[in-house]
Scaffold this motif. Structure first.
Motif, PDB file in Angstrom:
ATOM      1  N   ALA A 197       0.839  -1.171  -0.230  1.00  0.00           N
ATOM      2  CA  ALA A 197       0.027   0.040   0.099  1.00  0.00           C
ATOM      3  C   ALA A 197       0.728   1.413   0.148  1.00  0.00           C
ATOM      4  O   ALA A 197       0.322   2.394  -0.244  1.00  0.00           O
ATOM      5  N   GLY A 198       2.183   0.793   0.183  1.00  0.00           N
ATOM      6  CA  GLY A 198       2.930   2.375   0.225  1.00  0.00           C
ATOM      7  C   GLY A 198       3.022   2.816   1.780  1.00  0.00           C
ATOM      8  O   GLY A 198       2.233   2.481   2.752  1.00  0.00           O
ATOM      9  N   GLN A 199       4.099   3.494   2.020  1.00  0.00           N
ATOM     10  CA  GLN A 199       4.315   3.988   3.412  1.00  0.00           C
ATOM     11  C   GLN A 199       3.877   5.565   3.620  1.00  0.00           C
ATOM     12  O   GLN A 199       4.269   6.047   4.559  1.00  0.00           O
ATOM     13  N   HIS A 200       2.908   6.006   2.764  1.00  0.00           N
ATOM     14  CA  HIS A 200       2.612   7.563   2.975  1.00  0.00           C
ATOM     15  C   HIS A 200       1.085   7.429   2.700  1.00  0.00           C
ATOM     16  O   HIS A 200       0.377   8.420   1.866  1.00  0.00           O
ATOM     17  N   ILE A 201       0.396   6.814   3.587  1.00  0.00           N
ATOM     18  CA  ILE A 201      -1.162   6.635   3.626  1.00  0.00           C
ATOM     19  C   ILE A 201      -1.618   7.760   3.771  1.00  0.00           C
ATOM     20  O   ILE A 201      -2.616   8.137   3.049  1.00  0.00           O
ATOM     21  N   LEU A 202      -1.206   8.965   4.553  1.00  0.00           N
ATOM     22  CA  LEU A 202      -1.820  10.209   4.963  1.00  0.00           C
ATOM     23  C   LEU A 202      -1.885  10.822   3.416  1.00  0.00           C
ATOM     24  O   LEU A 202      -3.078  11.633   3.078  1.00  0.00           O
ATOM     25  N   GLU A 203      -0.645  11.090   2.751  1.00  0.00           N
ATOM     26  CA  GLU A 203      -0.743  11.540   1.545  1.00  0.00           C
ATOM     27  C   GLU A 203      -1.568  10.980   0.561  1.00  0.00           C
ATOM     28  O   GLU A 203      -2.403  11.816  -0.611  1.00  0.00           O
ATOM     29  N   GLN A 204      -1.660   9.639   0.388  1.00  0.00           N
ATOM     30  CA  GLN A 204      -2.424   8.658  -0.467  1.00  0.00           C
ATOM     31  C   GLN A 204      -3.894   9.242  -0.317  1.00  0.00           C
ATOM     32  O   GLN A 204      -4.904   9.263  -1.308  1.00  0.00           O
ATOM     33  N   SER A 205      -4.240   9.067   1.092  1.00  0.00           N
ATOM     34  CA  SER A 205      -5.810   9.345   1.436  1.00  0.00           C
ATOM     35  C   SER A 205      -6.133  10.499   1.034  1.00  0.00           C
ATOM     36  O   SER A 205      -7.188  10.877   0.449  1.00  0.00           O
ATOM     37  N   ALA A 206      -5.319  11.831   1.057  1.00  0.00           N
ATOM     38  CA  ALA A 206      -5.912  12.875   0.835  1.00  0.00           C
ATOM     39  C   ALA A 206      -5.967  13.129  -0.638  1.00  0.00           C
ATOM     40  O   ALA A 206      -7.084  13.898  -1.121  1.00  0.00           O
ATOM     41  N   ALA A 207      -5.066  12.403  -1.627  1.00  0.00           N
ATOM     42  CA  ALA A 207      -5.237  12.568  -2.882  1.00  0.00           C
ATOM     43  C   ALA A 207      -6.402  11.830  -3.472  1.00  0.00           C
ATOM     44  O   ALA A 207      -7.442  12.345  -4.352  1.00  0.00           O
ATOM     45  N   ARG A 208      -7.034  10.667  -2.713  1.00  0.00           N
ATOM     46  CA  ARG A 208      -8.216  10.002  -2.998  1.00  0.00           C
ATOM     47  C   ARG A 208      -9.415  10.947  -2.636  1.00  0.00           C
ATOM     48  O   ARG A 208     -10.496  11.109  -3.396  1.00  0.00           O
ATOM     49  N   ALA A 209      -9.302  11.662  -1.637  1.00  0.00           N
ATOM     50  CA  ALA A 209     -10.106  12.594  -0.907  1.00  0.00           C
ATOM     51  C   ALA A 209     -10.508  13.549  -2.057  1.00  0.00           C
ATOM     52  O   ALA A 209     -11.628  14.085  -2.372  1.00  0.00           O
ATOM     53  N   GLN A 210      -9.436  14.166  -2.855  1.00  0.00           N
ATOM     54  CA  GLN A 210      -9.522  15.260  -3.491  1.00  0.00           C
ATOM     55  C   GLN A 210     -10.048  14.687  -4.976  1.00  0.00           C
ATOM     56  O   GLN A 210     -11.009  15.443  -5.551  1.00  0.00           O
ATOM     57  N   ARG A 211      -9.758  13.476  -5.275  1.00  0.00           N
ATOM     58  CA  ARG A 211     -10.421  12.939  -6.552  1.00  0.00           C
ATOM     59  C   ARG A 211     -11.955  12.686  -6.453  1.00  0.00           C
ATOM     60  O   ARG A 211     -12.766  13.074  -7.366  1.00  0.00           O
ATOM     61  N   LEU A 212     -12.318  12.140  -5.119  1.00  0.00           N
ATOM     62  CA  LEU A 212     -13.781  12.210  -4.813  1.00  0.00           C
ATOM     63  C   LEU A 212     -14.475  13.523  -4.885  1.00  0.00           C
ATOM     64  O   LEU A 212     -15.569  13.582  -5.459  1.00  0.00           O
ATOM     65  N   GLU A 213     -13.738  14.810  -4.482  1.00  0.00           N
ATOM     66  CA  GLU A 213     -14.625  15.904  -4.482  1.00  0.00           C
ATOM     67  C   GLU A 213     -14.569  16.213  -5.822  1.00  0.00           C
ATOM     68  O   GLU A 213     -15.868  16.956  -6.248  1.00  0.00           O
ATOM     69  N   MET A 214     -13.968  15.903  -6.677  1.00  0.00           N
ATOM     70  CA  MET A 214     -14.018  16.314  -8.433  1.00  0.00           C
ATOM     71  C   MET A 214     -15.018  15.648  -8.612  1.00  0.00           C
ATOM     72  O   MET A 214     -15.965  15.970  -9.688  1.00  0.00           O
ATOM     73  N   TYR A 251      -4.477  -1.280   3.869  1.00  0.00           N
ATOM     74  CA  TYR A 251      -3.703  -0.619   5.104  1.00  0.00           C
ATOM     75  C   TYR A 251      -4.126  -0.873   6.160  1.00  0.00           C
ATOM     76  O   TYR A 251      -3.501  -1.223   7.166  1.00  0.00           O
ATOM     77  N   PHE A 252      -5.571  -0.774   6.636  1.00  0.00           N
ATOM     78  CA  PHE A 252      -6.173  -1.067   7.953  1.00  0.00           C
ATOM     79  C   PHE A 252      -5.809  -2.457   8.250  1.00  0.00           C
ATOM     80  O   PHE A 252      -6.089  -2.574   9.459  1.00  0.00           O
ATOM     81  N   TYR A 253      -5.971  -3.414   7.544  1.00  0.00           N
ATOM     82  CA  TYR A 253      -6.151  -4.798   8.009  1.00  0.00           C
ATOM     83  C   TYR A 253      -5.030  -5.276   9.006  1.00  0.00           C
ATOM     84  O   TYR A 253      -5.271  -5.839  10.015  1.00  0.00           O
ATOM     85  N   PRO A 254      -3.703  -4.799   8.961  1.00  0.00           N
ATOM     86  CA  PRO A 254      -2.758  -5.377   9.958  1.00  0.00           C
ATOM     87  C   PRO A 254      -3.043  -4.567  11.401  1.00  0.00           C
ATOM     88  O   PRO A 254      -2.805  -5.371  12.622  1.00  0.00           O
ATOM     89  N   VAL A 255      -3.651  -3.257  11.321  1.00  0.00           N
ATOM     90  CA  VAL A 255      -4.070  -2.762  12.632  1.00  0.00           C
ATOM     91  C   VAL A 255      -5.014  -3.620  13.253  1.00  0.00           C
ATOM     92  O   VAL A 255      -5.391  -3.891  14.373  1.00  0.00           O
ATOM     93  N   TYR A 256      -6.046  -4.176  12.541  1.00  0.00           N
ATOM     94  CA  TYR A 256      -7.328  -4.905  12.909  1.00  0.00           C
ATOM     95  C   TYR A 256      -6.693  -6.327  13.274  1.00  0.00           C
ATOM     96  O   TYR A 256      -7.175  -6.759  14.397  1.00  0.00           O
ATOM     97  N   ALA A 257      -5.905  -6.903  12.619  1.00  0.00           N
ATOM     98  CA  ALA A 257      -5.426  -8.169  12.712  1.00  0.00           C
ATOM     99  C   ALA A 257      -4.661  -8.522  14.148  1.00  0.00           C
ATOM    100  O   ALA A 257      -4.391  -9.563  14.474  1.00  0.00           O
ATOM    101  N   CYS A 258      -3.794  -7.429  14.309  1.00  0.00           N
ATOM    102  CA  CYS A 258      -2.835  -7.240  15.552  1.00  0.00           C
ATOM    103  C   CYS A 258      -3.152  -6.426  16.550  1.00  0.00           C
ATOM    104  O   CYS A 258      -2.317  -5.864  17.302  1.00  0.00           O
ATOM    105  N   GLN A 259      -4.460  -6.016  16.731  1.00  0.00           N
ATOM    106  CA  GLN A 259      -4.881  -5.153  17.856  1.00  0.00           C
ATOM    107  C   GLN A 259      -4.294  -5.459  19.122  1.00  0.00           C
ATOM    108  O   GLN A 259      -3.920  -4.755  19.854  1.00  0.00           O
TER     109      GLN A 259
END
Length: 496
Positions: free
Chosen positions: A124-141, A268-276
């Motif tokens: 998924a890459g190590q820059h989730i915050l930047e990637q998520s912000a880019a997706r949010a911008q595409r959704l706004e468009m 991205y969220f799966y390891p957080v869930y699987a290893c809580q």
């Protein structure tokens, strides 16, 4: 900068140096103090900036109610990556944020070691915050170009299926036809082998029986059709988000993009869930140890921070109330202390690397520790009475792990894409050991049918295990999304 903030920065730098002396390994961590309202939004959305949807607003209200009732207190939210990002609430005291600093370093160390975090981070890459912000911008468009109603219909379906991903597959998968090996040519060997089915003498005599010639001709015709149109999917496909994005007959590119964006965030969220339990326990073990060995902390601050530690890892629901749900901080912290005491820190770090919660609980929650922690299985009756059902160790382990199986979602697979474009889903209720809430299942089926734009059928079972077949109730085929034209207002607006 206030004196308190300056003190916190000084303590944080020395705690980080101490952590590295004790062998913790982590990518750089960027800490940020944020208002309480922003902390709540991060916890609800799951990310500081994320695509907007009405369901997050509902979760936000629930979170506020819990906070006002005193049932939750948010100290921090941390996002693994390179760098890691950690958000701390401004209302926290210096002592609490000193503890939070040590806790976050424990999380960062866990993420740098654990195989699941490393695998999914690489995909998924190590820059989730930047990637998520880019997706949010595409959704706004997309909202501006296609309108709230159409975009929200796609998000309804994608977010309803956000846990239905195949975590054993790769994040970036090609379509079936582009695959090489058994998955890409599924069924080819079986059909080729069928050419030799009359090789032995008995089979040849059977072929000459009355009526067999017609049956053979029908079989050959069916085989010819299959050769022209390979079976899709070639095997049950549990990654529903990927399948719909790849094979939705009338999905526009922006709709596919939404499904793939939700899928990437789910990975991205799966390891957080699987290893809580492991992750929170590891962070709690290290924040306690770092505070204990940080002889530079003033005694009053240390005592206040340790009191916060006790509040975090307590096993009770209230002053003298027995908890009916496992506190992952408490259970994980006690298990890591138990393991390190008996097997040493080097062995603990191997477990941290190789396990997830399922193997961690099954392999290292022993009878002695379960008895010491007072763990038990309870059952609730319709009259409102709750009773202890078992103290058996196997039952305790399974009670903890059952809700975590398959990302907490029922095992549902696409089994057939028919020639007419209709879709067949099948719920493997024997595999996940439970039936479905049929009312909610019908709602999710309706969401899927709206974006699939063809009939969708789900073979499942109810809560009694009785087989049921649900069919989407869409009359006719909805119109495909309009081309960019209309502009409508945006929709209203996830825990560590």
């Amino acid at each position: 900068m206030t004196p308190d903030t300056a003190n916190l920065d000084g303590y944080a730098a020395r705690i980080e140096a101490l952590a590295r002396e004790l062998g913790l390994e982590f990518a750089p961590v960027e800490f940020e103090l944020v208002p309480d309202s922003f902390m709540a939004e991060i916890a609800i959305y799951g990310l500081p900036v994320r695509m907007r949807h009405w369901s997050f607003g509902v979760r936000y209200i629930h979170q506020l109610v819990h906070q006002k009732m005193g049932n939750s207190h948010m100290f921090e939210v941390m996002f693994p990556g390179d760098p890691c990002h950690a958000y701390m609430a401004e209302h926290n005291s210096v002592a609490e944020n000193t503890l939070v600093t040590a806790h976050v370093l424990g999380h960062a160390d866990f993420a740098s070691r654990n195989a699941l975090f490393l695998r999914f981070g690489a995909m998924a890459g190590q820059h989730i915050l930047e990637q998520s912000a880019a997706r949010a911008q595409r959704l706004e468009m997309a909202l501006q170009r296609h309108g709230q109603e159409q975009v929200e219909a796609v998000l309804d379906a994608a977010l309803a299926l956000e846990q239905h991903v195949d975590i054993h597959a790769e994040l970036h998968r090609p379509p079936y036809g582009a695959l090489s090996g058994p998955a890409g040519v599924a069924g080819t060997q079986d059909r080729a082998g069928a050419d030799d089915r009359f090789a032995d003498p008995f089979a040849r005599r059977y072929q000459r029986l009355p009526g067999e010639a017609a049956a053979l001709a029908a079989h050959e015709a069916a085989r010819a059709r299959l050769a022209q149109r390979p079976l899709v999917p070639p095997q049950p496909e549990y990654d529903l988000l990927w399948f719909i994005a790849q094979y939705g007959p009338e999905l526009a590119n922006w709709e596919r993009d939404i499904f793939l964006a939700v899928r990437e965030e789910s990975f991205y969220f799966y390891p957080v869930y699987a290893c809580q339990i492991m992750n929170e326990g590891w962070a709690s073990y290290w924040h306690a140890r770092l505070l204990r060995e940080a002889d530079f902390l003033p005694p009053a601050l240390y005592l206040s921070a340790i009191k916060s530690h006790s509040d975090v890892v307590r096993p009770y629901a209230g002053e003298h109330q027995q908890a009916l749900a496992v506190n992952p901080y408490h259970l994980g912290f006690c298990m890591w202390e138990h393991i390190i005491e008996r097997q040493g820190l080097a062995r603990a770090r191997q477990i941290c690397r190789d396990d997830d919660d399922c193997s961690f609980i099954r392999n290292y929650l022993d009878g002695e520790l379960a008895d010491r922690l007072g763990l038990f299985v309870h059952e609730s009756h319709r009259d409102g009475e709750t009773r202890m059902a078992s103290r058996d160790l196997l039952a305790i382990r399974e009670a903890i792990l059952t809700p975590k199986y398959n990302y907490g979602a029922p095992c549902i697979a696409v089994t057939l894409l028919n020639d007419d474009g209709s879709l067949v889903l099948r719920h493997d209720h024997q595999r996940d050991g439970r039936g479905l809430d049929l009312e909610r299942a019908e709602q999710v089926l309706a969401y899927i049918a709206r974006v699939w734009r063809r009939p969708v059928t789900l073979h499942t079972a109810d809560f009694r295990g009785t087989p049921r077949v649900l069919r989407s109730k869409t009359e006719g085929v909805p119109e495909p999304p309009a081309s960019p034209a209309s502009t409508m207002p945006a929709a209203p607006p996830a825990q560590h």
